[in-house]
Motif scaffolding. Sequence first.
Motif, PDB file in Angstrom:
ATOM      1  N   HIS A 262       5.171   5.329  -4.730  1.00 50.47           N
ATOM      2  CA  HIS A 262       3.764   5.117  -4.382  1.00 50.47           C
ATOM      3  C   HIS A 262       3.205   3.864  -5.063  1.00 50.47           C
ATOM      4  O   HIS A 262       2.257   3.906  -5.835  1.00 50.47           O
ATOM      5  CB  HIS A 262       2.925   6.351  -4.742  1.00 50.47           C
ATOM      6  CG  HIS A 262       3.354   7.581  -4.005  1.00 50.47           C
ATOM      7  ND1 HIS A 262       4.320   8.424  -4.480  1.00 50.47           N
ATOM      8  CD2 HIS A 262       2.957   8.075  -2.793  1.00 50.47           C
ATOM      9  CE1 HIS A 262       4.502   9.427  -3.615  1.00 50.47           C
ATOM     10  NE2 HIS A 262       3.695   9.218  -2.581  1.00 50.47           N
TER      11      HIS A 262
ATOM     12  N   ARG B  90       0.823  -1.210   0.000  1.00 51.08           N
ATOM     13  CA  ARG B  90       0.000   0.000   0.000  1.00 51.08           C
ATOM     14  C   ARG B  90       0.854   1.255   0.000  1.00 51.08           C
ATOM     15  O   ARG B  90       1.650   1.483   0.912  1.00 51.08           O
ATOM     16  CB  ARG B  90      -0.907   0.035   1.241  1.00 51.08           C
ATOM     17  CG  ARG B  90      -1.901  -1.105   1.358  1.00 51.08           C
ATOM     18  CD  ARG B  90      -2.667  -0.993   2.679  1.00 51.08           C
ATOM     19  NE  ARG B  90      -3.641  -2.056   2.852  1.00 51.08           N
ATOM     20  CZ  ARG B  90      -4.314  -2.250   3.991  1.00 51.08           C
ATOM     21  NH1 ARG B  90      -4.068  -1.465   5.044  1.00 51.08           N
ATOM     22  NH2 ARG B  90      -5.192  -3.233   4.071  1.00 51.08           N
ATOM     23  N   ASN B  91       0.711   2.032  -1.064  1.00 51.06           N
ATOM     24  CA  ASN B  91       1.333   3.361  -1.156  1.00 51.06           C
ATOM     25  C   ASN B  91       2.811   3.333  -0.762  1.00 51.06           C
ATOM     26  O   ASN B  91       3.298   4.182  -0.023  1.00 51.06           O
ATOM     27  CB  ASN B  91       0.573   4.359  -0.266  1.00 51.06           C
ATOM     28  CG  ASN B  91       0.927   5.804  -0.599  1.00 51.06           C
ATOM     29  OD1 ASN B  91       1.092   6.154  -1.766  1.00 51.06           O
ATOM     30  ND2 ASN B  91       1.049   6.641   0.414  1.00 51.06           N
ATOM     31  N   LEU B  92       3.532   2.346  -1.292  1.00 44.95           N
ATOM     32  CA  LEU B  92       4.919   2.129  -0.881  1.00 44.95           C
ATOM     33  C   LEU B  92       5.847   3.146  -1.541  1.00 44.95           C
ATOM     34  O   LEU B  92       5.839   3.323  -2.761  1.00 44.95           O
ATOM     35  CB  LEU B  92       5.346   0.713  -1.252  1.00 44.95           C
ATOM     36  CG  LEU B  92       6.642   0.211  -0.618  1.00 44.95           C
ATOM     37  CD1 LEU B  92       6.487   0.111   0.901  1.00 44.95           C
ATOM     38  CD2 LEU B  92       7.022  -1.149  -1.199  1.00 44.95           C
TER      39      LEU B  92
ATOM     40  N   GLY C 290       4.332   4.198   3.435  1.00 48.07           N
ATOM     41  CA  GLY C 290       3.535   3.054   3.028  1.00 48.07           C
ATOM     42  C   GLY C 290       3.701   1.853   3.933  1.00 48.07           C
ATOM     43  O   GLY C 290       4.400   1.898   4.951  1.00 48.07           O
TER      44      GLY C 290
ATOM     45  N   ASP D 107       1.341   0.297  -5.349  1.00 50.32           N
ATOM     46  CA  ASP D 107       0.183  -0.399  -4.780  1.00 50.32           C
ATOM     47  C   ASP D 107      -0.096  -1.666  -5.581  1.00 50.32           C
ATOM     48  O   ASP D 107      -0.232  -1.600  -6.806  1.00 50.32           O
ATOM     49  CB  ASP D 107      -1.073   0.469  -4.831  1.00 50.32           C
ATOM     50  CG  ASP D 107      -1.052   1.626  -3.865  1.00 50.32           C
ATOM     51  OD1 ASP D 107      -1.501   1.434  -2.726  1.00 50.32           O
ATOM     52  OD2 ASP D 107      -0.601   2.707  -4.261  1.00 50.32           O
TER      53      ASP D 107
END
Length: 332
Positions: free
Chosen positions: A19, A5-7, A56, A21
């Motif tokens: 970002h 998630r939103n890494l 994230g 996902d």
Amino acid sequence: MIEVRNLVKKYGTHLAVDHLDFKIESGRIYGFLGPNGAGKSTTMNIMTGYLGATEGEVLIDGQDILKEPEEAKKHIGYLPEQPPLYVDMTVREYLEFVAELKGIARAKREEEITEIEKMVKIWEVENRLIKNLSKGYRQRVGLAQAILGFPEIIILDEPSVGLDPKQIIEIRDLIRKLAKKHTVILSSHILAEVREVCDYILIISKGKLVASDTPENLEKMLGENNAIEIETGASPSEVRLILKNVPGIEAIQTQINGEGMTWAKITEKKGEDARERVFMAFAAAKTPLLTLKTTGTTLEDVFMELTQSDTVPEAFISKTKWEEVGRDAGDL
């Protein structure tokens, strides 16, 4: 099994992961593709807890790898690009050491190590020092430590590096067997290998996920009209005359090749498969075909299109099955 998630990962001002996902479902083989510097290995290192993230989260079976590393890592076996080997140990000593680190019960340890040694075909070198092994055997030892404990998720970064063609085929067969009971994620620069073994492919470029789907669907999305290539002893004008009334053909290109034969590329109309009709037309004209084959977009074409340009083709924005990795097309 895995939810990213939103890494985000930054090294100073450099944005290595931007970002990111996606979701990984259980029981499949996923291929992770991208050019050098795209962020593949960085993402894998974060997913396995080797690196921290700037922003994230990564959930492994619901557990955050950054906040609950011990619990999350129990579900993962990892082979990094450089296998983590202690070269002054024998193969058996090293695997016993790894088994102890992974908390495998002593009563099961010997039996499981022997099973895995046979699985990856290092049984015959178990008493040799790792430093005396070839690069291919070292890679197999690294693979053995990743499989040890039979974790639900097995992540392999360039698993066939250093292996000869026969060993590569054996590793591919092993990956397929593992996928029957495990989720497998592999990164590779060998596109043919990914095309051969993976159910789904995730393509990352400049730290972003630019496409994900089955290999077949990715090729179809970028593909133009299919084409048929033929070779015959007939002249170019005779070829055009034979194919004049064959339905489903959009265009014909002809030329004389170096052997004095006519080579022709026959572009089919969208949705058409004219191979049988082409064959029957030449048979009716009593003109033999020396070659007849189809050509189309390959995974290599898709990879180059998505990683060498600054924009993602519209076909991938609108049609890629993001739901297969837990995304909606509108989220791109």
